[in-house]
Design a protein around this motif. Structure first.
Motif, PDB file in Angstrom:
ATOM      1  N   THR A 192      27.329  70.241  68.512  1.00  0.00           N
ATOM      2  CA  THR A 192      27.864  71.277  68.257  1.00  0.00           C
ATOM      3  C   THR A 192      28.174  72.279  66.866  1.00  0.00           C
ATOM      4  O   THR A 192      28.812  71.712  66.473  1.00  0.00           O
ATOM      5  N   ALA A 193      27.718  73.100  66.577  1.00  0.00           N
ATOM      6  CA  ALA A 193      27.408  73.664  65.078  1.00  0.00           C
ATOM      7  C   ALA A 193      28.947  74.780  65.590  1.00  0.00           C
ATOM      8  O   ALA A 193      29.139  75.458  66.398  1.00  0.00           O
ATOM      9  N   PHE A 194      29.231  74.092  64.558  1.00  0.00           N
ATOM     10  CA  PHE A 194      31.270  75.182  64.428  1.00  0.00           C
ATOM     11  C   PHE A 194      31.060  75.724  63.106  1.00  0.00           C
ATOM     12  O   PHE A 194      31.260  75.068  61.661  1.00  0.00           O
ATOM     13  N   HIS A 195      32.459  77.095  62.577  1.00  0.00           N
ATOM     14  CA  HIS A 195      33.065  77.618  62.019  1.00  0.00           C
ATOM     15  C   HIS A 195      33.713  76.937  61.687  1.00  0.00           C
ATOM     16  O   HIS A 195      34.827  77.039  62.725  1.00  0.00           O
ATOM     17  N   GLY A 196      34.726  76.702  60.737  1.00  0.00           N
ATOM     18  CA  GLY A 196      35.775  75.795  60.505  1.00  0.00           C
ATOM     19  C   GLY A 196      37.056  76.479  59.313  1.00  0.00           C
ATOM     20  O   GLY A 196      36.459  76.741  58.780  1.00  0.00           O
ATOM     21  N   GLU A 197      38.435  76.395  60.405  1.00  0.00           N
ATOM     22  CA  GLU A 197      39.236  77.240  59.149  1.00  0.00           C
ATOM     23  C   GLU A 197      40.222  75.930  58.274  1.00  0.00           C
ATOM     24  O   GLU A 197      40.900  75.066  60.305  1.00  0.00           O
ATOM     25  N   THR A 213      35.641  76.792  65.539  1.00  0.00           N
ATOM     26  CA  THR A 213      35.342  78.132  66.598  1.00  0.00           C
ATOM     27  C   THR A 213      33.297  77.872  66.320  1.00  0.00           C
ATOM     28  O   THR A 213      32.888  77.439  65.733  1.00  0.00           O
ATOM     29  N   SER A 214      32.717  77.792  68.443  1.00  0.00           N
ATOM     30  CA  SER A 214      32.131  76.603  67.554  1.00  0.00           C
ATOM     31  C   SER A 214      30.877  78.250  67.376  1.00  0.00           C
ATOM     32  O   SER A 214      30.412  79.519  67.421  1.00  0.00           O
ATOM     33  N   LEU A 215      29.347  77.797  67.205  1.00  0.00           N
ATOM     34  CA  LEU A 215      28.285  78.624  67.046  1.00  0.00           C
ATOM     35  C   LEU A 215      27.019  78.003  67.373  1.00  0.00           C
ATOM     36  O   LEU A 215      26.960  77.113  67.799  1.00  0.00           O
ATOM     37  N   ARG A 216      26.330  79.057  68.247  1.00  0.00           N
ATOM     38  CA  ARG A 216      24.996  78.977  68.859  1.00  0.00           C
ATOM     39  C   ARG A 216      24.946  77.621  70.142  1.00  0.00           C
ATOM     40  O   ARG A 216      24.506  76.721  69.699  1.00  0.00           O
TER      41      ARG A 216
END
Length: 282
Positions: A192-197, A213-216
């Motif tokens: 799972t691709a994701f945006h990380g902070e 937060t997951s992407l695609r």
């Protein structure tokens, strides 16, 4: 790999130029400060600007303190309490599902769960529990975040306060081909691709919060988005303050409906390994 079985993580964590995330207050960085990162994996790292020196140094120190955290974490056990809920995105009503508890420890880079109960009923493993569950929020998420700091482009998103603590927010994006996030739905595995902070304390370089937060997500999963976060704070143990996991959350939204499922996790009753603690792994 970090695994989310069926459905993960915290509520929405989308940040505007100036925004609020729970008890966090963020001031956007100057346009020239959004540097050092690259949301497009196809671009070369060398083509990206460099983080401003104070924030590049802060990131280096965070990498070092996180290594100390992983070593320290192996010295403790604690109780993890998972409160599971169902609801809808369109309103703030929630229905409690159950409460899952376990004793969790971290050894050789992996979490171990024992004494597992669902509403006071013993369970052989967390995997035996139907519905949303996950493993890895105690230590794996932070260790993977540390690895990302060392190997991927990271951007400075802004500075502000997190629970009253001065902090800097760094962001990054991880493609499926490099993702350590293994989403399992109906027995099938999805990288799972994701945006990380990552929120880093400007006072002591400790990582205070990590989010994904997951992407695609593939449509075949029936899931539109998975969000997840873990928060860390100092715990007083026999007069010594130690940075340890405090809370975590995850949520899952589904395709074709506003149905939402989420778990709220707390870590408590920390104890050092010693003569009064005996752990047996099954």
């Amino acid at each position: 790999m970090y695994k989310f079985f069926q459905l993960p993580v915290i509520g929405s964590v989308f940040i505007l130029s100036v925004g609020l995330i729970g008890h966090s207050q963020l001031t956007a960085a100057e346009e020239g400060g959004l540097v050092g990162g690259n949301p497009n994996p196809a671009k070369q790292r060398s083509s990206m600007p460099v983080l401003p020196p104070p924030f590049a140094d802060l990131l280096v120190r965070a990498h070092t303190t996180t290594a100390q955290f992983s070593t320290e974490l192996a010295n403790f056990i604690c109780t993890e309490k998972i409160e599971r809920y169902k609801g809808r995105i369109s309103d703030d009503k929630r229905r409690p599902v159950d409460i899952v508890t376990s004793v969790v420890s971290y050894e050789n880079g992996i979490e171990h769960y024992t004494d597992i109960h669902q509403d006071s009923k013993p369970r052989r493993s967390i995997a035996d529990i139907a519905g949303a569950w996950s493993e890895g929020e105690y230590g794996t998420l932070l260790i993977q975040a540390r690895n990302i700091l060392n190997t991927h482009d990271v951007r400075l998103r802004g500075i502000g306060l997190l629970d009253g603590k001065p902090a800097a927010l760094y962001i990054y994006d991880i493609d499926e081909s490099e993702s350590p996030w293994d989403l399992v739905v109906n027995g099938r595995h999805y990288a799972t691709a994701f945006h990380g902070e990552i929120w880093v304390s400007r006072e002591n370089s400790q990582i205070l919060r990590v989010t994904r937060t997951s992407l695609r997500i593939p449509p075949a999963t029936g899931i539109t988005q998975v969000c997840w976060s873990a928060n860390y704070d100092f715990t007083d143990l026999n007069g010594k303050k130690v940075l340890l996991p405090k809370t975590a959350e995850y949520s899952v939204a589904y395709v074709g409906s506003d149905r939402l499922e989420w778990n709220v996790m707390t870590f408590s009753n920390y104890k050092r390994y010693g003569s009064d603690v005996s752990i047996h792994y099954q």
